[in-house]
Structures are given as structure tokens and as C-alpha cells.
Design a protein around this motif. Sequence first.
Motif, mmCIF file in Angstrom:
data_model
loop_
_atom_site.group_PDB
_atom_site.id
_atom_site.type_symbol
_atom_site.label_atom_id
_atom_site.label_comp_id
_atom_site.label_asym_id
_atom_site.label_seq_id
_atom_site.Cartn_x
_atom_site.Cartn_y
_atom_site.Cartn_z
ATOM 1 N N ARG A 65 28.383 -7.226 6.969
ATOM 2 C CA ARG A 65 29.660 -7.961 6.478
ATOM 3 C C ARG A 65 30.643 -7.290 6.058
ATOM 4 N N ARG B 210 28.204 -8.833 17.371
ATOM 5 C CA ARG B 210 29.015 -9.588 16.506
ATOM 6 C C ARG B 210 28.297 -10.430 15.361
ATOM 7 N N VAL C 205 28.807 -10.071 10.961
ATOM 8 C CA VAL C 205 28.773 -11.207 9.892
ATOM 9 C C VAL C 205 27.744 -11.247 9.136
#
Length: 581
Positions: A221, A213, A217
Motif C-alpha cells: 500500500r 492492482r 492496495v
Amino acid sequence: MSENKKQPLLGLVSKRPGAKAPSNSGKTHCPSCLGLFKAPKLLPCLHTVCTTCLEQLEPFSVVDVRGGDSDTSSEGSLFQEPKPRSPRPQIGILCPVCDAQVDLPVGGVKALTVDHLAMNDVMLESLRGEGQGLVCDLCSDREVEKRCQTCKANLCHFCCQAHRRQKKTMYHTMVDLKDLKGYSRIGKPILCPTHPAEELRLFCELCDRPVCRDCVVGEHREHPCDFTSNVIHKHGDSMRELLKGTQPHVEALEEALAQIKGLNSALQERVDAVAADVNSFSAGYIKAIEEHRDKLLAQLEDIRVQKENTLQLQKAQLEQLLADMRTGVEFTEHLLTSGSDLEILVTKGVVVERLTQLNKIEYSARPGVSDKISFSPQEKAGRCRGYEVFGAISTKEVDPAKCVLHGEDLHRAREKQKASFTLFCKDAAGESMDRGGDNIQVAVVPKDKKDCPVKTIVQDNKDGTYSVSYTPKEPGVYSVWVCVKEQHVQGSPFTVTVRKKNRPHQGVFHCCAFCSSGGQKTARCACGGTMPGGYLGCGHGHKGHPGRPHWSCCGKFTEKSECTWTGGQSAPRSLLRTVAL
């Protein structure tokens, strides 16, 4: 049905009814150290080896002209920034199983791909009690008693109690290890190498690698990412297609190996059969040779007995004759020295008669036989037990004084043309030797150039005869020496007159011009014969035909002769060349 079709993700615990945990040691034991895998690494050749074993291999340097990282897939290299492509030194090792070259990534052996399947198999084998006991994932000191299904961690008794006391983990599901023995997968969660606290649950389609995860991000991205459970089918299907294309090769190779194995067996059977034939042939040949040897030795013994008997008989005869001679000589000497005149005259008749008788006795002062016995190992001796054998014993000895020379070229030859004659070797009785192997020496030397001998060739005909040939380079008188055992044979040395080379015939040696020309009317012949009907050459039974074969150019009757045609007008050269039949 849908539960069975969907493959479980790494790190999840799944159980299939009736499934058995794998027990193949090839999946749990290192091929190098033969122990259970410890931090197993998957090599590009798809062999799995312990990290420690790989680090003990001797690395070597190669040049990676591709630049950047090696194509070797590894978890460490997947998450490194791309580097510009440029030639750089590359470190590599050899797979300890197949000797395939393994280009190490920048991080070395530890950056190679981890084989999580092998780690899962090792854990399952340890749970079954077939391997070493599992160590707690937290303290790395005590043996495992329980497993946290939420954290996917194996815990000892002390760490399990501490796990339950913490607020974040107090409600996690704990399972005894003995309850996990029937599971097919019990692997640990695969954590992100860049973010060790996060588990890899997503897959970046652009970078073609699993991510966590935090990666989504962060550096990924704006990359298309999805959960592994959603993309596994697409990538799994592509791998299945590759597998589908690879499996026929496996079958073909297995069939080829089976054929090679079968051929190898057939080859061995054939080799054994041929070896048996060779041994049988050799054994039979050995027996034949031994039998032939025994016959030769028996023949040799017979020759010895025969010669000894002849010598003993000659010895006894000579001894008796010697005794008679001594008796006559001694008595006569005594009579002449000691007897009176009357005594001599009285015994004169008896003494004279005896001495006369003794003087008339013929005897040979030489032994009746010789010790000449020879063995010719290359002489054919017939067949024995169906095998051709060689080697013969002979008591004959070549006598140079009995050897004779024959041949048309004994006393004449032509320059630059081969001359030959034959030497016939015989023994003292004048009988042919019937075998070869004698020491023959031949020399052809010009009388005016004794330091320039002509090269001679002596061919052993293996039957007691020897063919001698030579080619004189210049005309003149030559001296020929032929020796056997360094002694001249009959007629040696002799002289040979070498004349100039024969003038070759310009026509053909024919029976008549009509036959040799195929019936041409314009064909002429030097014999002067003609035929009615306008034929210019000779014909059988017609006027001028000599009645025997002759040369069309000069009319000579000897085929090997010198042409005497001088090129006169009586026989135009163009008409002398008729067709040879």
C-alpha cells in the motif's frame, strides 16, 4: 521511430514489419527431454528446462548458512513473507546442461522463475506448424482456432462461440491464428501468483518485483509503485550496462577458445610430425637392426662351417691314423701268435719299421676346435645405416689360467685407504678378450678374521679388463682371491700386508721453496737448501737444492709417501707450510 524504440510489454501482441518468428530449436526445445518446452523454468545459470524434467532430477541436501530463502529468483518466492535468517537445510539440484548448483526455493521446482520468453517462442513455433498444435486455454481439450486479443487467451471453436455469447466478453476482439503467424510476440498475460485473476502491470520499487492492482492496495500500500511501462527504461538501462560489461568477456573467452582451438590444431600437427619422425626413425632403426641381425647370423653360419670343416678334417685324419694303427696292431699280434720263429724273423724288419713309423706320428686327442660361441648383446658393434648397433658374436673364451693381475697395490695397502689393482682377462691363446661380461669373483679376507670379509668393488671396463678396489679397515695380513668362472687366475690367491695409515705431509710437494712461497724470504724447506740474499729456503740451482721435486716438510721425493718429519727444531712447522702453486 518511437514505436520501434519502445519495447512491447509481456502479454501484448506486437508486429514488426519484415520480422520473422524465431526458429532456433534451442529457444523452444528442452535440452533435457529434447521436446517442446512444457512449463519452462529459468534456472539461475540462465538455462531453461521443463518443469517435469527438473522434477525428475535427483535432489541433494546442502546447508544454507544465509538463512531464509535461497537467492534463486522465482515467482513464488517473490511474494512470500520474509523469514528470519538462520541456518537451515537447503535442497538443491544440478542444472542438466552445465551442472551448476541450483538451490530450490521453499515451493520447490514449481516455485522457480517461469521463462515467458520460451513460452512465447513455443507458441509462435506451434502457430507456424513446426510444433504440436496449441490447446484451448479454457477447456484444455480442443485445438485453438482463434485468439482473444482482449483476454490474451487462445480459444477453440466451441469456447470462442461461448466467449462471444457472454456479456462481459461479447465485444472482445477475436483474431484467427493464421493471422498471427507474422507476429514476433504472442505470449499470454502474466498473472499475479497471489491474485491469479489480476495481471501484473505495476512494479514495486521497494520490493523490486512486479505487482498487480490488488497488491498495491494490499501489502504494498505505501510502497512506491509505478506502471511497468514507466520503469522499464530505468531497469532496462541497468541491465544493458551489465550486459555491456559482460560482452567483452564473451569476446575475450571466444578469442581464448579460438587460440586454444588453434593451438590444439597446431599441437596435433606437431604431434603428427613428431610421430612421423618417430616412425621414420623406428623404421630405419628396425631395418638397421634386421640388417645387423642378418650379418650376425651370416657370421655365425661362417663360424659353424669353419668349425665343422676343421672337425671333419681332424676326424678324417684320426680315422685314417686309427685304421693304420689297427692294421699294424692286428698284423703284429697275428704274427706273434701264429707265426713260426722263422716267419717272425723274416718279417721282423718290415713290422718294426712300420710300428716305429706309426708311433712317431703326432696327433691331438682333443678336438681341434671348441663349441664355445657367445653373443654379447651390450657390446658396441659400430654403425649400420647410420644407426649405432649393439651385439657381437665371439668365439673367444676366457681362460682363468691365462688371466693376469697388475697394480701397485697387489701386495701392499694402507688401513682406511682404497687399494686397487686390475685384472686382465685372456683366452687360451693368451690374447686379450677385448670385451666384458665375464663372471668375476673377488674376496679379500683378513687371515685372523676369516668371518669378516672386506667389501670389494669390481668394475667392468668392457674391454676385457676389470678394476678391483677395496678399503681395509684394520692393519694386518689379508688373503685375496680372484676367480674367473669359479677358477683362480694366475697368482691367486695371494696375500696383502696392510700397514697403518700414512702420516699426512704437513708441507707442500714443490720444486723449490722460492717458487711455492711466491718469493718469501722466511719460507724454509726440509731439504736444507738456501739462497743468497737472506732467503731461508731452497731455490733452483742454489746450494743444497736436491734437483727434483720434494716435500717441504720432510724432504721426501715421492709424492705419495708417508711423512717422516718428527717435529724437531731443525724445521719449524710454521715455516714448512709454503704456498702450493
